[in-house]
Design a protein around this motif. Structure first.
Motif, PDB file in Angstrom:
ATOM      1  N   ALA A   2      24.295  45.864   4.474  1.00 40.16           N
ATOM      2  CA  ALA A   2      23.759  45.022   3.409  1.00 40.16           C
ATOM      3  C   ALA A   2      22.241  45.032   3.398  1.00 40.16           C
ATOM      4  N   ASP A   3      21.676  44.608   2.251  1.00 40.43           N
ATOM      5  CA  ASP A   3      20.228  44.585   2.128  1.00 40.43           C
ATOM      6  C   ASP A   3      19.656  43.346   2.815  1.00 40.43           C
ATOM      7  N   THR A   4      18.307  43.268   2.796  1.00 40.68           N
ATOM      8  CA  THR A   4      17.618  42.185   3.505  1.00 40.68           C
ATOM      9  C   THR A   4      17.987  40.810   2.963  1.00 40.68           C
ATOM     10  N   ILE A 133      32.705  35.493   9.793  1.00 38.82           N
ATOM     11  CA  ILE A 133      32.034  36.790   9.666  1.00 38.82           C
ATOM     12  C   ILE A 133      32.699  37.713   8.643  1.00 38.82           C
ATOM     13  N   PRO A 134      34.037  37.793   8.588  1.00 36.81           N
ATOM     14  CA  PRO A 134      34.654  38.702   7.612  1.00 36.81           C
ATOM     15  C   PRO A 134      34.274  38.430   6.167  1.00 36.81           C
ATOM     16  N   GLN A 135      33.864  37.189   5.862  1.00 41.57           N
ATOM     17  CA  GLN A 135      33.454  36.872   4.492  1.00 41.57           C
ATOM     18  C   GLN A 135      32.200  37.640   4.085  1.00 41.57           C
ATOM     19  N   PHE A 136      31.444  38.118   5.063  1.00 40.64           N
ATOM     20  CA  PHE A 136      30.188  38.816   4.777  1.00 40.64           C
ATOM     21  C   PHE A 136      30.295  40.325   4.999  1.00 40.64           C
ATOM     22  N   ILE A 137      31.490  40.805   5.273  1.00 41.18           N
ATOM     23  CA  ILE A 137      31.665  42.231   5.555  1.00 41.18           C
ATOM     24  C   ILE A 137      32.045  42.996   4.293  1.00 41.18           C
ATOM     25  N   ASP A 138      31.378  44.119   4.090  1.00 41.25           N
ATOM     26  CA  ASP A 138      31.657  44.999   2.950  1.00 41.25           C
ATOM     27  C   ASP A 138      32.803  45.947   3.339  1.00 41.25           C
ATOM     28  N   PRO A 139      33.941  45.867   2.653  1.00 42.43           N
ATOM     29  CA  PRO A 139      35.083  46.720   3.004  1.00 42.43           C
ATOM     30  C   PRO A 139      34.771  48.211   2.947  1.00 42.43           C
ATOM     31  N   ALA A 140      33.739  48.568   2.199  1.00 41.44           N
ATOM     32  CA  ALA A 140      33.407  49.989   2.064  1.00 41.44           C
ATOM     33  C   ALA A 140      32.698  50.535   3.299  1.00 41.44           C
ATOM     34  N   SER A 142      31.641  50.190   7.743  1.00 42.63           N
ATOM     35  CA  SER A 142      32.300  50.061   9.033  1.00 42.63           C
ATOM     36  C   SER A 142      32.386  48.584   9.413  1.00 42.63           C
ATOM     37  N   ALA A 143      33.616  48.081   9.514  1.00 40.84           N
ATOM     38  CA  ALA A 143      33.810  46.667   9.842  1.00 40.84           C
ATOM     39  C   ALA A 143      33.282  46.348  11.232  1.00 40.84           C
ATOM     40  N   ALA A 144      33.500  47.262  12.178  1.00 41.35           N
ATOM     41  CA  ALA A 144      33.060  47.020  13.552  1.00 41.35           C
ATOM     42  C   ALA A 144      31.542  46.926  13.631  1.00 41.35           C
ATOM     43  N   MET A 145      30.854  47.879  12.976  1.00 47.00           N
ATOM     44  CA  MET A 145      29.395  47.889  13.010  1.00 47.00           C
ATOM     45  C   MET A 145      28.826  46.644  12.329  1.00 47.00           C
ATOM     46  N   GLN A 146      29.407  46.277  11.184  1.00 47.70           N
ATOM     47  CA  GLN A 146      28.929  45.095  10.474  1.00 47.70           C
ATOM     48  C   GLN A 146      29.172  43.820  11.293  1.00 47.70           C
ATOM     49  N   THR A 147      30.287  43.765  11.995  1.00 45.00           N
ATOM     50  CA  THR A 147      30.580  42.615  12.846  1.00 45.00           C
ATOM     51  C   THR A 147      29.540  42.476  13.944  1.00 45.00           C
ATOM     52  N   VAL A 148      29.166  43.605  14.534  1.00 46.57           N
ATOM     53  CA  VAL A 148      28.158  43.585  15.601  1.00 46.57           C
ATOM     54  C   VAL A 148      26.813  43.122  15.055  1.00 46.57           C
ATOM     55  N   VAL A 149      26.416  43.655  13.896  1.00 44.17           N
ATOM     56  CA  VAL A 149      25.121  43.287  13.312  1.00 44.17           C
ATOM     57  C   VAL A 149      25.088  41.809  12.928  1.00 44.17           C
ATOM     58  N   LEU A 150      26.120  41.373  12.215  1.00 44.58           N
ATOM     59  CA  LEU A 150      26.167  39.971  11.788  1.00 44.58           C
ATOM     60  C   LEU A 150      26.295  39.034  12.985  1.00 44.58           C
TER      61      LEU A 150
END
Length: 204
Positions: A2-4, A133-140, A142-150
């Motif tokens: 996601a963007d800033t 956290i899943p509410q902010f994850i883009d399905p398109a 990597s869920a794992a990477m986005q989970t780590v970042v968030l």
């Protein structure tokens, strides 16, 4: 990723969650009042180690398994609540002079362990992450990477504001005279007992 602006909105949501005191904050404040800000900051370190483990579990897709382990988490919750109440009662029964000696020799690892135990005694935190956290994850992506970042952003926000609690309470404790050490112990004990009761009677 996601963007800033999106990440900032997640950070704001995390702030609104973190700023509301819970069992973890009560322990941080209690130890900071009695033992100084360093003890509270070590509590923060322990909670962050626990949060790191929770985020790792979510990142590898074990949230469904976690949700099915209700009985295990119930035992953890009750054990953690009993632990906090025991600490609070011990602090209430302690005299000022003994408390000062204890503060001088207490190993710093025990405060880290306390923070770790408290965060894992509140399994709703893990279940909350699994819903938040899943509410902010883009399905398109990597869920794992986005989970780590968030999750990392949440940890930064939590570390910052929990540390503020520790430093503020530690500063307040530093202004107390020797004659008021006993009062400080009772206030700290009350926070610990309150945190334990919070965990014990929290609805799942």
């Amino acid at each position: 990723m996601a963007d800033t602006a999106f990440l900032l909105s997640f950070a704001l949501a995390s702030f609104l969650i973190v700023i509301v005191p819970g069992p973890t904050v009560t322990v941080i404040i209690a130890n900071s009042l009695k033992h100084g800000a360093r003890a509270g900051l070590l509590n923060v370190l322990g909670t962050q180690i626990g949060l790191t483990m929770m985020i790792a579990i979510l990142a590898v897709g074990m949230s469904a398994v976690v949700s099915s382990m209700g009985s295990v988490f119930e035992i953890l919750r009750i054990a953690g609540a009993a632990y906090l109440i025991w600490l609070g009662i011990k602090m209430w029964r302690s005299d000022g002079a003994l408390g000062e000696k204890e503060a001088a020799v207490r190993p710093m690892g025990s405060f880290v362990l306390q923070g770790f135990i408290v965060i894992w005694s509140n399994p709703k935190a893990l279940l909350f992450f699994g819903a938040f956290i899943p509410q902010f994850i883009d399905p398109a992506g990597s869920a794992a990477m986005q989970t780590v970042v968030l999750g990392s952003i949440f940890m930064v926000v939590a570390t910052l504001f929990d540390s503020v609690y520790a430093i503020a309470a530690g500063g307040a404790g530093g202004w107390l005279s020797r004659e008021r050490v006993r009062l400080t112990e009772r206030i700290s004990g009350t926070f610990l007992i309150g945190g334990g009761l919070w965990l014990a009677f929290a609805r799942r």
